[in-house]
Design a protein around this motif. Structure first.
Motif, PDB file in Angstrom:
ATOM      1  N   GLN A  65       1.512   4.155   1.689  1.00 29.79           N
ATOM      2  CA  GLN A  65       0.304   3.832   2.441  1.00 29.79           C
ATOM      3  C   GLN A  65      -0.862   4.602   1.822  1.00 29.79           C
ATOM      4  OE1 GLN A  65       1.009   4.565   6.612  1.00 29.79           O
ATOM      5  NE2 GLN A  65       3.081   3.726   6.480  1.00 29.79           N
ATOM      6  N   LEU A  66      -2.047   4.044   1.957  1.00 28.95           N
ATOM      7  CA  LEU A  66      -3.215   4.693   1.345  1.00 28.95           C
ATOM      8  C   LEU A  66      -3.408   6.126   1.836  1.00 28.95           C
ATOM      9  CD1 LEU A  66      -5.930   1.905   1.114  1.00 28.95           C
ATOM     10  CD2 LEU A  66      -4.682   3.019  -0.742  1.00 28.95           C
ATOM     11  N   ARG A  67      -3.070   6.397   3.058  1.00 26.41           N
ATOM     12  CA  ARG A  67      -3.271   7.769   3.565  1.00 26.41           C
ATOM     13  C   ARG A  67      -2.370   8.780   2.856  1.00 26.41           C
ATOM     14  NH1 ARG A  67       0.608   9.356   7.038  1.00 26.41           N
ATOM     15  NH2 ARG A  67       1.924   7.737   7.932  1.00 26.41           N
ATOM     16  N   TYR A  68      -1.269   8.306   2.233  1.00 24.61           N
ATOM     17  CA  TYR A  68      -0.413   9.211   1.461  1.00 24.61           C
ATOM     18  C   TYR A  68      -1.185   9.806   0.284  1.00 24.61           C
ATOM     19  CZ  TYR A  68       3.807   7.150   3.635  1.00 24.61           C
ATOM     20  OH  TYR A  68       4.779   6.723   4.502  1.00 24.61           O
ATOM     21  N   ASP A  70      -4.420  10.443   0.229  1.00 27.60           N
ATOM     22  CA  ASP A  70      -5.561  11.237   0.692  1.00 27.60           C
ATOM     23  C   ASP A  70      -5.182  12.713   0.620  1.00 27.60           C
ATOM     24  OD1 ASP A  70      -7.483  12.644   2.173  1.00 27.60           O
ATOM     25  OD2 ASP A  70      -7.835  10.935   3.497  1.00 27.60           O
ATOM     26  N   THR A  72      -6.335  15.224   2.090  1.00 26.85           N
ATOM     27  CA  THR A  72      -6.373  15.965   3.353  1.00 26.85           C
ATOM     28  C   THR A  72      -5.226  15.598   4.287  1.00 26.85           C
ATOM     29  OG1 THR A  72      -7.866  14.305   4.292  1.00 26.85           O
ATOM     30  CG2 THR A  72      -8.879  16.246   3.270  1.00 26.85           C
ATOM     31  N   THR A  73      -4.706  14.388   4.196  1.00 26.28           N
ATOM     32  CA  THR A  73      -3.622  14.004   5.106  1.00 26.28           C
ATOM     33  C   THR A  73      -2.287  13.944   4.379  1.00 26.28           C
ATOM     34  OG1 THR A  73      -4.071  11.652   4.762  1.00 26.28           O
ATOM     35  CG2 THR A  73      -5.137  12.698   6.646  1.00 26.28           C
ATOM     36  N   ARG A 103      -1.594  11.345  -7.412  1.00 33.09           N
ATOM     37  CA  ARG A 103      -2.990  10.981  -7.163  1.00 33.09           C
ATOM     38  C   ARG A 103      -3.718  11.043  -8.503  1.00 33.09           C
ATOM     39  NH1 ARG A 103      -2.554  14.369  -2.282  1.00 33.09           N
ATOM     40  NH2 ARG A 103      -3.523  16.056  -3.422  1.00 33.09           N
ATOM     41  N   ARG A 171      -5.670   3.539  -7.333  1.00 33.74           N
ATOM     42  CA  ARG A 171      -5.487   4.541  -6.273  1.00 33.74           C
ATOM     43  C   ARG A 171      -4.546   5.659  -6.677  1.00 33.74           C
ATOM     44  NH1 ARG A 171      -9.089   3.394  -2.043  1.00 33.74           N
ATOM     45  NH2 ARG A 171      -9.345   1.142  -2.028  1.00 33.74           N
TER      46      ARG A 171
END
Length: 191
Positions: A65-68, A70, A72-73, A103, A171
């Protein structure tokens, strides 16, 4: 002499032409063998890379998922463990040695080996190209492989850097490190 049997001169020109012709044939055959060998090697490597890219995308498509990505999260510990298990399932000690999801800044989000998450790797030209959207694959000494911490059980690897896109943007990068020794042996046998 008059009355003696005539002796024809050696066909020197014919010998020279024949020698040149055989030389050209030899050079042409050697060049064709080199070109065919190069094309077989390139096609084999392209097939491996395309297969790995399709496999990794199929495995990660529903898992990441995109939040992986990020900073900060990131993923929760349970999500990271599940992702690492999926990446570890792609490895084989005699073939694919390591898989890492990174990343763009070089931070490893998850990897097939334990303890890789959170490590920051140096970015070289190949990694920068992958971050720019170019799929990169090259055979390099293990010292130049650019994998995360730990060792890879070989001296030479096929390093594959696959850009991951979402919404038209790069990404992340998935790095795959294969043992190149058996691969190079198979290519030599084909040649």
């Amino acid at each position: 002499m008059f009355g003696s049997a005539s002796r024809s001169a050696r066909p020197l020109l014919l010998i020279l032409v024949l020698s040149a012709f055989l030389g050209i044939i030899g050079i042409t055959a050697t060049a064709q063998a080199i070109l065919v060998s190069f094309n077989v090697s390139t096609d084999s490597l392209n097939t491996i890379v395309a297969s790995d890219a399709a496999t990794v995308r199929a495995v990660l498509e529903d898992s990441v998922q995109l939040r992986y990505l990020d900073p900060t999260t990131g993923p929760s510990p349970a999500e990271r463990a599940a992702l690492e298990a999926q990446l570890a399932a792609l490895t084989d000690p005699s073939d694919i040695l390591r898989v890492e999801l990174r990343r763009l800044d070089g931070t490893i989000v998850a990897g097939s080996a334990p303890g890789l998450a959170g490590a920051v790797t140096a970015t070289d030209g190949a990694i920068a190209s992958a971050a720019g959207g170019e799929l990169k694959a090259d055979i390099v000494p293990v010292a130049d492989a650019g994998a995360g911490p730990g060792t890879l059980a070989t001296t030479t690897v096929l390093r594959e850097l696959l850009p991951i896109r979402s919404g038209g943007e790069i990404r992340a990068i998935v790095g795959i490190w294969r043992d190149a020794i058996p691969l190079l042996a198979r290519l030599d046998a084909v040649r």
